[in-house]
Scaffold this motif. Sequence first.
Motif, PDB file in Angstrom:
ATOM      1  N   MET A 182       0.628  -1.264  -0.138  1.00 15.02           N
ATOM      2  CA  MET A 182       0.153  -0.110  -0.190  1.00 15.02           C
ATOM      3  C   MET A 182       1.050   0.893   0.000  1.00 15.02           C
ATOM      4  N   LYS A 183       2.169   1.051   0.912  1.00 13.01           N
ATOM      5  CA  LYS A 183       2.955   2.070   0.939  1.00 13.01           C
ATOM      6  C   LYS A 183       3.680   2.334  -0.575  1.00 13.01           C
ATOM      7  N   THR A 195      -4.456   3.356  -9.032  1.00 10.03           N
ATOM      8  CA  THR A 195      -5.054   4.239  -8.369  1.00 10.03           C
ATOM      9  C   THR A 195      -6.651   4.050  -8.648  1.00 10.03           C
ATOM     10  N   THR A 215     -10.393   1.679  -4.844  1.00 13.19           N
ATOM     11  CA  THR A 215     -10.713   0.734  -3.452  1.00 13.19           C
ATOM     12  C   THR A 215      -9.395   0.962  -3.389  1.00 13.19           C
ATOM     13  N   LEU A 262      -7.219   3.264  -3.650  1.00 14.06           N
ATOM     14  CA  LEU A 262      -6.916   4.259  -2.205  1.00 14.06           C
ATOM     15  C   LEU A 262      -7.485   4.418  -1.334  1.00 14.06           C
ATOM     16  N   TRP A 263      -8.682   4.007  -1.026  1.00 16.21           N
ATOM     17  CA  TRP A 263      -9.571   3.135   0.555  1.00 16.21           C
ATOM     18  C   TRP A 263      -8.590   2.792   0.847  1.00 16.21           C
ATOM     19  N   ARG A 267      -5.635   2.240   1.216  1.00 13.22           N
ATOM     20  CA  ARG A 267      -4.387   2.717   1.600  1.00 13.22           C
ATOM     21  C   ARG A 267      -4.414   3.975   2.583  1.00 13.22           C
ATOM     22  N   TRP A 268      -6.672   4.373   2.213  1.00 17.44           N
ATOM     23  CA  TRP A 268      -6.445   5.215   3.373  1.00 17.44           C
ATOM     24  C   TRP A 268      -6.560   5.145   4.391  1.00 17.44           C
ATOM     25  N   ARG A 269      -7.171   4.008   4.699  1.00 19.39           N
ATOM     26  CA  ARG A 269      -7.618   2.658   5.394  1.00 19.39           C
ATOM     27  C   ARG A 269      -7.218   2.062   6.750  1.00 19.39           C
ATOM     28  N   GLY A 292      -4.739   2.777  10.028  1.00 19.86           N
ATOM     29  CA  GLY A 292      -5.425   2.834  11.079  1.00 19.86           C
ATOM     30  C   GLY A 292      -6.317   2.236  11.531  1.00 19.86           C
ATOM     31  N   SER A 293      -5.878   1.136  10.715  1.00 19.90           N
ATOM     32  CA  SER A 293      -7.476  -0.716  10.926  1.00 19.90           C
ATOM     33  C   SER A 293      -5.341  -1.352  11.361  1.00 19.90           C
TER      34      SER A 293
END
Length: 308
Positions: free
Chosen positions: A109-110, A115, A118, A120-121, A123-125, A128-129
């Motif tokens: 993910m890093k 692009t 799914t 990108l989501w 990678r964002w989530r 924190g998870s």
Amino acid sequence: MQPAVSAFFMLLFVLLCVLGILANGFIVLVLSRERMQRGRLLPSDVILLSLGASRFCLQCVGMMNNFYYYLHLEEYSTGPARQFFGLHWDFLNSATFWFGSWLSVLFCMKIASFTHPTFLWLRWRLPGSVPWLLGASLLISFLVTLLFFWGNHAVYQGFLIRKYPGNMTFQQWSRRLETHYFLPLKFITLSVPCSVFLVSIALLINSLRRHRGRMRRSGHGLQDPSSQAHTRALQSLVSFLILYALSFASLVVDAAGFFCSQSDWYWPWQILIYLCTSVHPYILILSNLRLRGGCRQLLLLVRGSQMA
């Protein structure tokens, strides 16, 4: 196999485990100190800390388990020692596989440059998870441990009761249990994190291929810093893939009971099983800036004490 050759592989196994314990202990020490100084760690460092701690404990338990099994085969097979060691080893082994898989996912993910919404989501989530993923991994490992403990307990109870289906002996019944219960269970429980690991590697390879194509079309060569970073990341992950696959295959074959302590290949096979947990920490230390800096400080400290 000659006793001298068997002793050589035994010493090689001990050396491999000691080096792995030192490397994993170093990772835990550096990241724990970082956690105490700054009050928090990056998500990737949290996974590294968990992976290093599980590997450190796994190798300590593994060394005690292997030598007790090798020196006291009959007591191990018929007494409570199999349940005691198995309870700890199965939990740590499952947790180690899951932590290694999450490390590869976070790594993907890093670095990967997709692009798709799914991706990108995720990678964002994902950062924190990480605590939830680690907690879920521990819960899954606990459930897997209970399944293995039930099988080990059944072997122990079978030895005490001495009643087996079809007039089988204890050795025949134990062998059947290994083939029809422990082997499928080991394969299924390890295949899930291994599949997650393989998917993350496939995505990263595809991302690197697309990145190189874009760099060639824009007139940049392979000496571009971005391309070199992708290449180093891929090399690190591919080495992890080889070690991970060796560990997975050797554990599945070992679950079938092909290599008992009386086998000539017992110690070479144990080396294969623990190769990933002993070698990969050094790859992590060399590829991680914080760990590499801590290693450099340690070497300077040792050199300074020798000169003094």
